[in-house]
Design an enzyme around this catalytic site. Structure first.
Site: not given
Ligand code: ADP
Length: 481
Positions: A187, A261, A295, A392
């Site tokens: 995804k 990561e 990152c 960050e």
């Molecule tokens: P960023 O702050 O870099 O956007 P996120 O951790 O919010 O990082 O998002 C990184 C990825 O994780 C995206 O593909 C997002 O849709 C997905 N994501 C967000 N929340 C969840 C969750 N609770 N479980 C699994 N994947 C998630």
């Protein structure tokens, strides 16, 4: 300032008419494009213009289940049984097709993510192809990579990636998974789905057996459904530390393997004996590259007191020459911030830094009136207690602290919850070895910064996560022994 010795470049916009983007994208499951059971689609925009580019499907639990079933079926019936040499050929084919379509992929990456075309063209897309080339080579050599250990694939990998390097992160995840004989449900981030969907088209054109790679789109809920699916064997996640913690909690007590990561707040350290001009170039590359959406961005600068004045003056002069603006222009150094939310977050930190009483320097460039942009920024005279130093920001914002001794800088650089990367600039090899062995960071660059290669492992300590991607190490999280 040195600005008067520079001149403006004439615009050199990259053409975008050869990039084929559909109006609407479905889910790529079992080798076909499938409508989402939610019947819902969400817009994906160009952050440099705020215009809609396309709309993509929102997958729910049912769609995730369909994708995992397709991956399981492909794993049991085809991929696991296929001679490794044949699997390798498919991966080589993906690599070559990324190269063939590199221009289109670079344009789409820039349109959807806001990073400069120079960067997507010269870094993201070629490095993504190189990852597939590198791991294709390993596919039939696992017995040599891990002699006498009888490596076995795990099964279905759920892979969730962020918006800062959309195609490259997809490559980092998919290539080692396939080379080790696993199948995939991936995804992309909700803000930047388009190059992953292009990759799905490439995978289709490569005739990869249906279900070996499934690419679905959606928000955090879709990601959570992937993590919680009972038939997933391995989770590979790159994203925020907060979500990484949620994932770790939800898989506790299961047999699922995971690599996470997560965030970073890297120290970039300049000693007085460093080649200062090169170091300044490296500092600029370390934090302003990709708008600081990295990152491992070198977001905390530590300068030895005796050269601080010189470094700051040279840094300001170099920053003044950076071209901020239209990411599709080949002259642009700093493109658009990836989303409105991210820009708001960065602006909030700019306010926090100013409220904390720090001296703020921003370049005198004019920002485009539309789209999400941020001026390259310095916070001078920062201290360990400042929030802009410890949290960050994920934007083009650099804090500057000074130090006197090597012990002091090691202590300060390590005094942070993260540990993804660091940089050191000095003329002395002994200092490099002394420092690198004491830094609690997964990658330490010496007299350079932000250098990536598929053969070299990458990953963090502490709240920056665990597991390594890239290199021989990157095969291990996809194998059982
Ligand atoms: P960023 O702050 O870099 O956007 P996120 O951790 O919010 O990082 O998002 C990184 C990825 O994780 C995206 O593909 C997002 O849709 C997905 N994501 C967000 N929340 C969840 C969750 N609770 N479980 C699994 N994947 C998630």
């Amino acid at each position: 300032m040195e600005k008067e010795f520079t001149w403006d470049y004439a615009p050199a916009p990259e053409a975008k008419d050869h990039a084929k983007i559909k109006k609407q994208y479905d889910l790529f499951i079992n080798g076909e494009w499938v409508k989402p059971s939610t019947k819902k689609y969400f817009n994906t925009i160009n952050p440099a213009t705020e215009e809609k580019i396309s709309e993509v499907a929102e997958a729910n639990e049912k769609d995730v289940d369909l994708a995992v079933k397709a991956a399981r079926n492909a794993y049991e019936k085809t991929w696991k049984k296929m001679p490794a040499k044949e699997r390798g050929k498919y991966i080589f084919r993906i690599a070559r097709m990324i190269q063939e379509r590199s221009r289109e992929l670079a344009v789409i990456e820039t349109l959807n993510g806001g990073k400069s075309i120079r960067e997507s063209r010269d870094f993201d897309v070629p490095t993504a192809a190189n990852h597939f080339f590198y791991y294709a080579g390993w596919a039939d050599k696992l017995e040599y990579a891990f002699p006498n250990r009888n490596p076995k694939s795990l099964g279905v990998a759920a892979q969730i990636i962020p918006w800062n390097f959309p195609l490259l992160m997809a490559a980092w995840k998919i290539a080692p998974a396939l080379a080790t004989g696993n199948t995939v449900v991936l995804k992309p981030a909700e803000a930047t789905p388009l190059t992953a969907l292009k990759l799905a088209e490439i995978i289709q054109d490569c005739d990869l057996p249906p279900g070996v790679v499934n690419i679905i789109t959606g928000f955090g809920k879709t990601g959570a459904a992937m993590v919680n699916h009972p038939d997933v064997n391995k989770i590979a996640f790159t994203g925020s530390t907060d979500v990484g913690k949620i994932i770790q909690k939800s898989i506790a007590g299961t047999n699922k393997k995971a690599t996470l990561e997560l965030g970073g707040k890297a120290a970039n350290i300049i000693f007085e004996d460093a080649p200062i001009n090169q170091a300044v170039e490296g500092i600029v590359n370390g934090i302003f590259f990709n708008q600081g959406h990295v990152c491992c961005a070198g977001s905390r600068l530590f300068v030895q007191e005796s050269v601080a004045e010189e470094v700051i003056q040279k840094l300001k002069a170099r920053m003044e020459t950076l071209i901020v603006g239209d990411p599709m222009d080949k002259n642009t150094d700093i493109g658009a911030i990836n989303s409105k939310e991210q820009l708001l977050k960065i602006n909030e930190y700019l306010k926090i830094g100013a409220d904390e009483g720090l001296e703020m320097f921003q370049t005198s460039c004019t920002l485009p009136s539309k789209g999400f942009f941020c001026k390259p920024t310095l916070f001078i005279g920062a201290a360990q207690s400042n929030r802009v130093v410890t949290e960050e920001i994920f934007g083009p914002v650099l804090t500057i602290q000074t130090f006197r001794t090597i012990e002091e800088v090691i202590e300060k650089a390590n005094n942070i919850p993260y540990g993804l990367s660091a940089g050191v600039w000095t003329d002395k090899g002994s200092k490099i070895f002394n420092l690198t062995s004491k830094m609690r960071a997964g990658v330490v660059w010496a007299n350079t910064y932000n250098k990536f290669d598929p053969t070299s492992p990458f990953g963090g300590y502490k709240e920056s996560g665990f597991g390594r991607e890239g290199g021989l190490h990157g095969l291990m999280p996809y194998l059982s022994f």
